[in-house]
Write an enzyme that holds these catalytic residues in place. Structure first.
Site, short mmCIF file in Angstrom:
data_model
loop_
_atom_site.label_atom_id
_atom_site.label_comp_id
_atom_site.label_asym_id
_atom_site.label_seq_id
_atom_site.Cartn_x
_atom_site.Cartn_y
_atom_site.Cartn_z
N GLY A 19 0.77 -1.22 0.00
CA GLY A 19 0.00 0.00 0.00
C GLY A 19 0.81 1.28 0.00
O GLY A 19 0.31 2.34 0.40
N VAL A 20 2.06 1.22 -0.47
CA VAL A 20 2.91 2.42 -0.47
C VAL A 20 2.86 3.18 -1.80
O VAL A 20 3.46 4.26 -1.92
CB VAL A 20 4.38 2.09 -0.12
CG1 VAL A 20 4.47 1.56 1.30
CG2 VAL A 20 4.97 1.09 -1.11
N LYS A 44 3.27 -8.13 -13.62
CA LYS A 44 3.06 -8.41 -12.20
C LYS A 44 3.15 -9.92 -12.01
O LYS A 44 2.30 -10.67 -12.51
CB LYS A 44 1.68 -7.92 -11.77
CG LYS A 44 1.37 -8.17 -10.28
CD LYS A 44 1.45 -6.90 -9.50
CE LYS A 44 1.04 -7.12 -8.04
NZ LYS A 44 1.24 -5.90 -7.24
N ALA A 123 4.87 -7.83 -5.24
CA ALA A 123 3.71 -7.90 -4.34
C ALA A 123 4.20 -7.59 -2.93
O ALA A 123 5.06 -8.30 -2.40
CB ALA A 123 3.09 -9.29 -4.39
N GLY A 124 3.68 -6.53 -2.32
CA GLY A 124 4.14 -6.16 -0.99
C GLY A 124 5.58 -5.70 -1.02
O GLY A 124 5.99 -4.94 -1.89
N PRO A 212 2.55 12.50 -6.50
CA PRO A 212 1.64 13.10 -5.52
C PRO A 212 0.47 12.19 -5.15
O PRO A 212 0.05 11.34 -5.94
CB PRO A 212 1.15 14.36 -6.23
CG PRO A 212 1.26 14.04 -7.68
CD PRO A 212 2.47 13.16 -7.81
#
Length: 234
Positions: A19-20, A44, A123-124, A212
């Site tokens: 989630g970064v 991915k 992933a993560g 942003p």
């Protein structure tokens, strides 16, 4: 902002955590490369938390669909799993087999044969296991050296906790001798807090991009027009 003198043909985008902002950073780099006249594809290895319709429980699309929409580049993924967990745990929940490391390498090699750059979104974080054998992005990078020059972009938060998480990730890459393209800040608020300002200053020598907050909600044309300001592609 400036990246390293030569951007490698394969760029692995990892994060300090989940989630970064890895997906929006991947899309921004893809769009910036396309604007610079390069051909680019994104891949991915494993997508989790996504149902058969290509959306999560909140109706949000899978990561490569976001990259394709925002950047307008071709994408592919190794497999999709339903449970919103790390890949190995999600595969156990679904009684599914994960693609092997060699399968990932073969797909990336095929993409590299027809594109100037391939962006690989993990992933993560860096050490999340991607295969049933327990291999992670560092192992994938080691295998990809035979395909083309490979380097890492580490996506970090701008707020509290990011210095430790970023340092640990960079240390792990350095311990394996894996090249760093740089750090990208994936979700920077319009008015940074004092903590964020100090964090930015500390990370500045390694920062190659600042994306942003809210960038993923932009219309694709607006997003693509803005990406050269977020990335300076060598």
């Amino acid at each position: 902002m400036s990246a390293r003198a030569t951007l490698p043909r394969i760029v692995i985008v990892t994060g300090t955590d989940t989630g970064v902002g890895k997906t929006v950073v991947t899309a921004a780099l893809a769009a910036a490369l396309a604007a610079a006249g390069r051909t680019v594809a994104a891949y991915k290895p494993v997508q989790t938390g996504i149902g058969p319709g290509g959306q999560d429980d909140d109706g949000m699309p899978e990561d490569m669909a976001v990259v394709a929409r925002l950047a307008g580049v071709p994408t592919a993924q190794g497999c999709r799993l339903r449970a919103p967990m790390a890949p190995r745990q999600a595969a156990v929940e679904q009684s599914a087999a994960l693609p092997t490391l060699s399968a990932h390498v073969a797909t990336i090699e095929d993409l590299a044969a027809s594109h100037d750059h391939v962006l690989v979104e993990g992933a993560g974080g860096l050490l999340v296991q991607l295969t049933d054998a327990g291999e992670d992005l560092r192992d994938l990078a080691d295998a990809l050296v035979e395909v083309a020059a490979t380097g890492f972009v580490v996506v970090a938060r701008s707020g509290l906790g990011t210095l430790n998480h970023t340092a640990l990730t960079l240390e792990s890459l350095a311990a394996r001798g894996l090249p760093l393209v740089g750090v990208a800040l994936g979700c920077v608020p319009p008015t940074p807090s004092r903590t964020e300002e100090l964090n930015h200053a500390h990370l500045a020598p390694d920062v190659v991009a600042t994306v942003p907050a809210g960038a993923s909600a932009l219309a694709p044309a607006t997003f693509r027009a803005a990406t050269p300001d977020w990335w300076s592609v060598p």
